[in-house]
Design a protein around this motif. Structure first.
Motif, PDB file in Angstrom:
ATOM      1  N   LYS A   1      -2.954 -15.661  -0.562  1.00  0.00           N
ATOM      2  CA  LYS A   1      -4.063 -14.829  -0.087  1.00  0.00           C
ATOM      3  C   LYS A   1      -3.805 -13.350  -0.361  1.00  0.00           C
ATOM      4  O   LYS A   1      -4.683 -12.639  -0.887  1.00  0.00           O
ATOM      5  CB  LYS A   1      -4.269 -15.061   1.419  1.00  0.00           C
ATOM      6  N   ILE A   2      -2.612 -12.877  -0.024  1.00  0.00           N
ATOM      7  CA  ILE A   2      -2.315 -11.458  -0.209  1.00  0.00           C
ATOM      8  C   ILE A   2      -2.193 -11.119  -1.689  1.00  0.00           C
ATOM      9  O   ILE A   2      -2.640 -10.062  -2.141  1.00  0.00           O
ATOM     10  CB  ILE A   2      -1.042 -11.080   0.576  1.00  0.00           C
ATOM     11  N   ARG A   3      -1.607 -12.012  -2.477  1.00  0.00           N
ATOM     12  CA  ARG A   3      -1.520 -11.772  -3.914  1.00  0.00           C
ATOM     13  C   ARG A   3      -2.909 -11.632  -4.533  1.00  0.00           C
ATOM     14  O   ARG A   3      -3.118 -10.822  -5.443  1.00  0.00           O
ATOM     15  CB  ARG A   3      -0.764 -12.920  -4.605  1.00  0.00           C
ATOM     16  N   SER A   4      -3.866 -12.415  -4.027  1.00  0.00           N
ATOM     17  CA  SER A   4      -5.222 -12.347  -4.583  1.00  0.00           C
ATOM     18  C   SER A   4      -5.888 -11.002  -4.295  1.00  0.00           C
ATOM     19  O   SER A   4      -6.830 -10.610  -4.994  1.00  0.00           O
ATOM     20  CB  SER A   4      -6.082 -13.480  -4.001  1.00  0.00           C
ATOM     21  N   GLU A   5      -5.397 -10.306  -3.278  1.00  0.00           N
ATOM     22  CA  GLU A   5      -5.953  -8.998  -2.938  1.00  0.00           C
ATOM     23  C   GLU A   5      -5.416  -7.891  -3.843  1.00  0.00           C
ATOM     24  O   GLU A   5      -5.955  -6.781  -3.852  1.00  0.00           O
ATOM     25  CB  GLU A   5      -5.646  -8.680  -1.473  1.00  0.00           C
TER      26      GLU A   5
ATOM     27  N   ASP B   1       0.820  -1.205   0.000  1.00  0.00           N
ATOM     28  CA  ASP B   1       0.000   0.000   0.000  1.00  0.00           C
ATOM     29  C   ASP B   1       0.856   1.259   0.000  1.00  0.00           C
ATOM     30  O   ASP B   1       0.513   2.271  -0.633  1.00  0.00           O
ATOM     31  CB  ASP B   1      -0.936   0.009   1.207  1.00  0.00           C
ATOM     32  N   ALA B   2       1.998   1.221   0.701  1.00  0.00           N
ATOM     33  CA  ALA B   2       2.897   2.371   0.732  1.00  0.00           C
ATOM     34  C   ALA B   2       3.472   2.643  -0.655  1.00  0.00           C
ATOM     35  O   ALA B   2       3.597   3.798  -1.081  1.00  0.00           O
ATOM     36  CB  ALA B   2       4.016   2.133   1.739  1.00  0.00           C
ATOM     37  N   ILE B   3       3.824   1.585  -1.375  1.00  0.00           N
ATOM     38  CA  ILE B   3       4.354   1.752  -2.730  1.00  0.00           C
ATOM     39  C   ILE B   3       3.295   2.344  -3.646  1.00  0.00           C
ATOM     40  O   ILE B   3       3.553   3.294  -4.402  1.00  0.00           O
ATOM     41  CB  ILE B   3       4.849   0.401  -3.271  1.00  0.00           C
TER      42      ILE B   3
END
Length: 318
Positions: A107-111, A68-70
């Protein structure tokens, strides 16, 4: 006697003679615009290495905070590079525990379905188990997770050539692991460098630093009275690789992770950047040595130059 430097003498040195003040004003303005114009990169990418994901609030929250920071604070990137060690550790773990770690990554990649990643394999991504002194070390699981056919490959983007290497291999005694290129990969690298146009700049990605200073400082490596750097911390074939790069002056940049510390070293016109870890001190509450959780950010230019910065997105220093 030293000649006094006057405005008229300065103009002569610059080859402008005795041009009028008005013309000088115009030329100066144009010169200022020229010098102040910022080069436009042909490519930007974010380098996320040593995420060390595992089930738990802190790793999941931390990686989301990093991405999110990027997306919020940086210029738009063309792609992301995973520098290896996506999961906490697969060596010595049973299948259920390894699957639970990879599940966090999926899971995080899917977001973030629109993010494009290029992947490098790290030592902790390799599944294996010690039995009777031997190590079963298997990279196939990690390759499958990333959709990779081989642990080393190359690709092109916006005029730059990227070469991704596989740093981790068994030692001669069969134990895990040392940093080097295996013979097949070395032959492949030499052929690729020979076939790439010398006009095209090259950036090389490896999980373990090919060359660096931080491996000397990561631990008490001089306690014997001599410097002793473990082969798992820096490529043992570093000298041979620097000689190879010397034959190909378009090798401009080598980037890595693994050490969880940040450095830039320039040797024989090649920039070696070690980026700190997304996980920082393995998701601990304090920085590792002098480095907090962070990501690398690169801008590449048409002339073969580049910029690198390390951004600590989660400051824990007190």
């Amino acid at each position: 006697m030293k000649k006094k430097l006057t405005r008229r003498n300065l103009l002569k040195v610059m080859g402008l003679g005795t041009v009028g003040a008005g013309m000088l004003s115009v030329n100066s303005a144009e010169a200022n615009v020229f010098h102040q114009t910022k080069k436009i990169p042909v490519l930007r990418f974010a380098f996320l290495t040593d995420m060390h994901l595992k089930p738990g609030v802190e790793p999941e929250k931390g990686l989301r905070k990093c991405i999110d920071a990027i997306l919020a604070n940086e210029e738009p990137v063309d792609f992301f590079v995973n520098g290896g060690d996506v999961i906490m550790d697969a060596l010595g773990e049973n299948m259920e525990n390894v699957e639970a770690q990879w599940a966090v990554w999926r899971k995080i990649r899917s977001e973030y379905p629109d993010l494009k990643f290029h992947h490098c394999i790290g030592n902790h991504d390799v599944w294996g188990a010690a039995a009777e002194g031997e190590v079963f070390a298997e990279k196939a699981w990690a390759l499958s997770e990333h959709g990779m056919e081989k642990p080393y490959y190359d690709f092109q983007s916006n005029g730059w050539q990227f070469i991704v290497l596989d740093s981790t291999h068994k030692k001669d005694d069969g134990s895990w692991y040392t940093a080097k290129l295996d013979p097949e990969q070395r032959d492949w690298l030499e052929q690729r460098l020979n076939n790439i146009s010398p006009e095209k700049p090259i950036l090389i990605i490896s999980h373990i630093p090919i060359l660096g200073a931080t491996p000397f400082l990561d631990g008490d490596n001089a306690q014997s009275g001599n410097w002793v750097v473990p082969g798992a911390w820096m490529h043992t074939d570093a000298k041979s690789l620097t000689y190879l790069f010397n034959q190909h002056k378009n090798v401009k940049v080598c980037i890595s992770g693994h050490i969880h510390l940040v450095e830039t070293l320039v040797y024989n016109d090649v920039h070696y950047h070690c980026s700190g870890a997304v996980s920082g001190n393995w998701w601990g509450d304090t920085p590792y040595e002098f480095t907090d959780n962070g990501y690398g950010f690169f801008e590449l230019f048409e002339d073969g130059s580049h910029t690198f910065k390390y951004v600590e997105f989660d400051k824990k220093k007190v």
